[in-house]
Motif scaffolding. Structure first.
Motif, PDB file in Angstrom:
ATOM      1  N   ASP A  20      22.853   9.115   8.561  1.00  0.00           N
ATOM      2  CA  ASP A  20      23.202   8.695  10.490  1.00  0.00           C
ATOM      3  C   ASP A  20      21.157   7.860  10.233  1.00  0.00           C
ATOM      4  OD1 ASP A  20      22.639  11.714   9.753  1.00  0.00           O
ATOM      5  OD2 ASP A  20      22.287  12.065  11.937  1.00  0.00           O
ATOM      6  N   LYS A  21      20.340   9.114   8.848  1.00  0.00           N
ATOM      7  CA  LYS A  21      19.035   9.251   9.300  1.00  0.00           C
ATOM      8  C   LYS A  21      18.983   7.925   7.809  1.00  0.00           C
ATOM      9  CE  LYS A  21      18.050  10.851  13.255  1.00  0.00           C
ATOM     10  NZ  LYS A  21      18.208  10.066  14.320  1.00  0.00           N
ATOM     11  N   LEU A  22      19.814   7.147   7.399  1.00  0.00           N
ATOM     12  CA  LEU A  22      19.882   6.276   6.350  1.00  0.00           C
ATOM     13  C   LEU A  22      18.619   7.377   5.179  1.00  0.00           C
ATOM     14  CD1 LEU A  22      18.220   3.266   7.600  1.00  0.00           C
ATOM     15  CD2 LEU A  22      20.620   3.827   7.033  1.00  0.00           C
ATOM     16  N   ALA A  24      16.870   8.944   4.836  1.00  0.00           N
ATOM     17  CA  ALA A  24      15.124   9.488   4.757  1.00  0.00           C
ATOM     18  C   ALA A  24      15.313  10.912   3.902  1.00  0.00           C
ATOM     19  CB  ALA A  24      14.423   9.555   6.032  1.00  0.00           C
ATOM     20  N   LYS A  57      25.161   2.237   3.715  1.00  0.00           N
ATOM     21  CA  LYS A  57      24.541   1.673   3.432  1.00  0.00           C
ATOM     22  C   LYS A  57      22.777   1.445   3.056  1.00  0.00           C
ATOM     23  CE  LYS A  57      21.844   0.053   8.281  1.00  0.00           C
ATOM     24  NZ  LYS A  57      21.912   0.636  10.159  1.00  0.00           N
ATOM     25  N   ALA A  61      16.105   5.909   2.800  1.00  0.00           N
ATOM     26  CA  ALA A  61      14.775   4.114   3.487  1.00  0.00           C
ATOM     27  C   ALA A  61      14.025   5.161   3.783  1.00  0.00           C
ATOM     28  CB  ALA A  61      15.523   4.258   4.472  1.00  0.00           C
ATOM     29  N   GLY A  62      12.904   6.228   2.629  1.00  0.00           N
ATOM     30  CA  GLY A  62      12.088   6.659   2.506  1.00  0.00           C
ATOM     31  C   GLY A  62      11.983   8.460   3.004  1.00  0.00           C
ATOM     32  N   ASP A  64      10.173  10.777   5.451  1.00  0.00           N
ATOM     33  CA  ASP A  64      10.809  10.585   6.515  1.00  0.00           C
ATOM     34  C   ASP A  64      10.240  10.748   7.353  1.00  0.00           C
ATOM     35  OD1 ASP A  64      11.806  11.767   9.534  1.00  0.00           O
ATOM     36  OD2 ASP A  64      13.124  12.616   8.404  1.00  0.00           O
ATOM     37  N   ILE A  65       9.598   9.478   8.626  1.00  0.00           N
ATOM     38  CA  ILE A  65       8.381   9.001   9.062  1.00  0.00           C
ATOM     39  C   ILE A  65       8.032  10.139  10.462  1.00  0.00           C
ATOM     40  CG2 ILE A  65       7.314   7.314  10.130  1.00  0.00           C
ATOM     41  CD1 ILE A  65       9.102   5.253   8.303  1.00  0.00           C
ATOM     42  N   PHE A  68       4.943  12.442   9.689  1.00  0.00           N
ATOM     43  CA  PHE A  68       3.484  12.354   9.118  1.00  0.00           C
ATOM     44  C   PHE A  68       2.549  12.528  10.064  1.00  0.00           C
ATOM     45  CE2 PHE A  68       5.234   8.314   6.324  1.00  0.00           C
ATOM     46  CZ  PHE A  68       5.599   9.494   5.189  1.00  0.00           C
ATOM     47  N   PHE A 104      19.503   0.524   1.124  1.00  0.00           N
ATOM     48  CA  PHE A 104      18.544   0.277   0.610  1.00  0.00           C
ATOM     49  C   PHE A 104      17.921   1.786  -0.039  1.00  0.00           C
ATOM     50  CE2 PHE A 104      19.520  -0.461   5.357  1.00  0.00           C
ATOM     51  CZ  PHE A 104      18.511  -1.475   5.273  1.00  0.00           C
ATOM     52  N   LEU A 106      14.164   2.212  -0.331  1.00  0.00           N
ATOM     53  CA  LEU A 106      12.811   1.837   0.338  1.00  0.00           C
ATOM     54  C   LEU A 106      12.021   2.700   0.476  1.00  0.00           C
ATOM     55  CD1 LEU A 106      13.931  -0.029   3.620  1.00  0.00           C
ATOM     56  CD2 LEU A 106      13.988  -0.991   1.980  1.00  0.00           C
ATOM     57  N   GLY A 107      10.867   2.534  -0.124  1.00  0.00           N
ATOM     58  CA  GLY A 107       9.433   3.282  -0.025  1.00  0.00           C
ATOM     59  C   GLY A 107       9.684   5.074  -1.052  1.00  0.00           C
ATOM     60  N   PRO A 130       8.064  -0.791   1.827  1.00  0.00           N
ATOM     61  CA  PRO A 130       7.638  -1.066   3.127  1.00  0.00           C
ATOM     62  C   PRO A 130       5.523  -0.181   3.629  1.00  0.00           C
ATOM     63  CG  PRO A 130       9.087   0.222   3.380  1.00  0.00           C
ATOM     64  CD  PRO A 130       9.061  -0.017   2.550  1.00  0.00           C
ATOM     65  N   GLU A 131       5.217   0.170   2.670  1.00  0.00           N
ATOM     66  CA  GLU A 131       4.196   2.010   3.369  1.00  0.00           C
ATOM     67  C   GLU A 131       3.728   1.418   3.701  1.00  0.00           C
ATOM     68  OE1 GLU A 131       5.827   2.074   0.415  1.00  0.00           O
ATOM     69  OE2 GLU A 131       6.621   3.901   0.371  1.00  0.00           O
ATOM     70  N   MET A 164      10.690  -6.814   1.068  1.00  0.00           N
ATOM     71  CA  MET A 164      11.872  -6.549  -0.121  1.00  0.00           C
ATOM     72  C   MET A 164      12.659  -7.059  -0.946  1.00  0.00           C
ATOM     73  SD  MET A 164      14.589  -3.911   3.056  1.00  0.00           S
ATOM     74  CE  MET A 164      13.652  -3.803   4.536  1.00  0.00           C
TER      75      MET A 164
HETATM   76  N1  COA Z   1      11.949   7.961   8.151  1.00  0.00           N
HETATM   77  C1  COA Z   1      12.402   8.992   9.825  1.00  0.00           C
HETATM   78  N2  COA Z   1      13.977   7.303   9.927  1.00  0.00           N
HETATM   79  C2  COA Z   1      14.230   6.916   9.692  1.00  0.00           C
HETATM   80  C3  COA Z   1      13.725   6.448   8.273  1.00  0.00           C
HETATM   81  C4  COA Z   1      12.747   6.651   7.764  1.00  0.00           C
HETATM   82  N3  COA Z   1      11.733   5.920   6.366  1.00  0.00           N
HETATM   83  N4  COA Z   1      14.789   4.985   7.831  1.00  0.00           N
HETATM   84  C5  COA Z   1      15.286   5.288   8.932  1.00  0.00           C
HETATM   85  N5  COA Z   1      15.282   5.578  10.229  1.00  0.00           N
HETATM   86  C6  COA Z   1      16.589   6.111  10.737  1.00  0.00           C
HETATM   87  C7  COA Z   1      16.104   5.383  11.713  1.00  0.00           C
HETATM   88  O1  COA Z   1      14.635   5.745  12.954  1.00  0.00           O
HETATM   89  C8  COA Z   1      17.557   5.868  12.333  1.00  0.00           C
HETATM   90  O2  COA Z   1      17.718   7.096  13.590  1.00  0.00           O
HETATM   91  P1  COA Z   1      17.701   7.193  15.178  1.00  0.00           P
HETATM   92  O3  COA Z   1      19.375   6.467  15.071  1.00  0.00           O
HETATM   93  O4  COA Z   1      17.522   8.096  15.417  1.00  0.00           O
HETATM   94  O5  COA Z   1      17.062   6.033  15.391  1.00  0.00           O
HETATM   95  C9  COA Z   1      18.147   5.797  12.032  1.00  0.00           C
HETATM   96  O6  COA Z   1      17.266   6.355  10.425  1.00  0.00           O
HETATM   97  C10 COA Z   1      18.993   3.701  11.213  1.00  0.00           C
HETATM   98  O7  COA Z   1      17.529   3.330  11.448  1.00  0.00           O
HETATM   99  P2  COA Z   1      18.006   1.999  11.453  1.00  0.00           P
HETATM  100  O8  COA Z   1      15.886   1.619  11.523  1.00  0.00           O
HETATM  101  O9  COA Z   1      18.781   1.892  13.308  1.00  0.00           O
HETATM  102  O10 COA Z   1      18.607   1.677  10.610  1.00  0.00           O
HETATM  103  P3  COA Z   1      18.214  -0.465  11.117  1.00  0.00           P
HETATM  104  O11 COA Z   1      20.221  -0.552   9.601  1.00  0.00           O
HETATM  105  O12 COA Z   1      18.158  -1.481  12.044  1.00  0.00           O
HETATM  106  O13 COA Z   1      17.490  -0.817   9.515  1.00  0.00           O
HETATM  107  C11 COA Z   1      15.600  -0.353   7.830  1.00  0.00           C
HETATM  108  C12 COA Z   1      16.947  -0.243   8.127  1.00  0.00           C
HETATM  109  C13 COA Z   1      16.017   0.429   7.181  1.00  0.00           C
HETATM  110  C14 COA Z   1      14.910  -1.631   7.385  1.00  0.00           C
HETATM  111  C15 COA Z   1      14.375   0.513   8.766  1.00  0.00           C
HETATM  112  O14 COA Z   1      15.637   1.637   9.161  1.00  0.00           O
HETATM  113  C16 COA Z   1      13.429   1.279   8.496  1.00  0.00           C
HETATM  114  O15 COA Z   1      12.545   0.078   8.177  1.00  0.00           O
HETATM  115  N6  COA Z   1      13.097   2.261   8.126  1.00  0.00           N
HETATM  116  C17 COA Z   1      12.266   2.480   7.833  1.00  0.00           C
HETATM  117  C18 COA Z   1      11.406   1.760   5.793  1.00  0.00           C
HETATM  118  C19 COA Z   1      10.004   2.561   5.597  1.00  0.00           C
HETATM  119  O16 COA Z   1       9.214   2.382   5.929  1.00  0.00           O
HETATM  120  N7  COA Z   1      10.176   3.362   4.635  1.00  0.00           N
HETATM  121  C20 COA Z   1       8.921   4.320   4.197  1.00  0.00           C
HETATM  122  C21 COA Z   1       8.388   5.449   4.965  1.00  0.00           C
HETATM  123  S1  COA Z   1       7.332   6.218   4.234  1.00  0.00           S
END
Ligand code: COA
Length: 255
Positions: A20-22, A24, A57, A61-62, A64-65, A68, A104, A106-107, A130-131, A164
């Motif tokens: 659910d948090k991809l 992270a 999915k 996705a990196g 956990d922001i 930070f 994904f 990412l990061g 994407p940082e 990306m």
């Molecule tokens: N840290 C914390 N939470 C994250 C996360 C991350 N790196 N990446 C995704 N999530 C969470 C989202 O906040 C969301 O949580 P919520 O449902 O409680 O709001 C959930 O994961 C789903 O992500 P969401 O953004 O809704 O999915 P999307 O399909 O619209 O977008 C991405 C997908 C990957 C493009 C987008 O999640 C994203 O840009 N993530 C951050 C990527 C990033 O910058 N990574 C480097 C970190 S240093």
């Protein structure tokens, strides 16, 4: 549990499990990943590992922001060094570790995949650092490993734009070895690992160590020669040559 481990034959499957948090990579995941890697390294019945992400999915996705904002400068350095340490342990493993990238990466997710010995991707995979879009830079080895893997020019472009790339572009750049369907991703990783399990675990460990010596900036040629000497007097080295001359399959014991 933010991470699931299972054993399938001689393969250890490590699945990041925050779909659910991809997936992270928060500190809990990183701690569990560290422990899972230790478990893999210590268990002689395990010959290879696959790291993947749960859900369709994301691989991860990196970092956990959310974690930070509360950090001061020295905690930022610590976070980066801790992550680098865990990923270095993966990279320096004497047994192969493959990233099965589904979705994904990412990061920190891309950095985790890059710390594995090689990567396979499903056709929905997306890679990026994407940082910079967060006013940050890669902190778990991304500036170094991406540069090594795809060259300075393209790595710099990706690192300074935060753009990306998809699975096919990652394949073209050499970031991944193969692109498969989502369904075929884990079976294909298993198949490649299975082919390595027929070989001498000792020869594999010496090979991985020699590759790493050069990649890490040491004298890789020297390490290769040293290990070649060790391999040639090992039981597996003798068995391999003897089996060839006797026209039979070798039986390797890893010594
Ligand atoms: N840290 C914390 N939470 C994250 C996360 C991350 N790196 N990446 C995704 N999530 C969470 C989202 O906040 C969301 O949580 P919520 O449902 O409680 O709001 C959930 O994961 C789903 O992500 P969401 O953004 O809704 O999915 P999307 O399909 O619209 O977008 C991405 C997908 C990957 C493009 C987008 O999640 C994203 O840009 N993530 C951050 C990527 C990033 O910058 N990574 C480097 C970190 S240093």
């Amino acid at each position: 549990m933010t991470l699931i481990t299972t054993q399938e034959g001689a393969t250890f499957l490590i699945t990041l499990n925050r779909p659910d948090k991809l997936n992270a990579l928060n500190q809990e995941v990183m701690g569990e990943l560290d422990a899972a890697v230790d478990q893999f390294l210590q268990d002689d019945s395990l010959k290879g590992a696959i790291i993947t992400g749960s859900g369709p999915k994301a691989f991860a996705a990196g970092a956990d922001i959310k974690e930070f904002l509360s950090l001061d400068q020295s905690q930022g350095v610590d976070l980066s060094q801790k992550g680098q340490g865990i990923f270095a342990k993966i990279e320096q493993s004497p047994k192969p570790i493959i990233a099965a990238v589904n979705g994904f990466a990412l990061g920190g997710g891309c950095e985790l995949a890059m710390s594995c010995h090689f990567r396979l991707a499903s056709d929905n995979a997306m890679f990026g650092q994407p940082e910079v879009k967060l006013g940050l830079l890669a902190g778990y080895g991304g500036t170094q490993r991406l540069t090594r893997l795809i060259g300075r020019g393209k790595a710099t472009e990706l690192l300074i734009t935060g753009d990306m790339i998809d699975a096919n572009e990652a394949l073209r750049l050499g970031l991944v070895n193969e692109v498969t369907s989502f369904q075929e991703l884990l079976p294909r990783c298993q198949k490649i690992l299975g082919r390595s399990y027929r070989q001498s675990p000792l020869a594999i460990a010496y090979t991985l160590e020699a590759i790493e010596a050069g990649v890490a900036g040491g004298d890789g040629y020297r390490k290769e020669s040293e290990n070649f000497g060790k391999a040639i007097v090992s039981e597996d080295g003798k068995e391999g040559a003897t089996a060839f001359l006797e026209k039979r399959k070798p039986t390797f014991k890893g010594v």
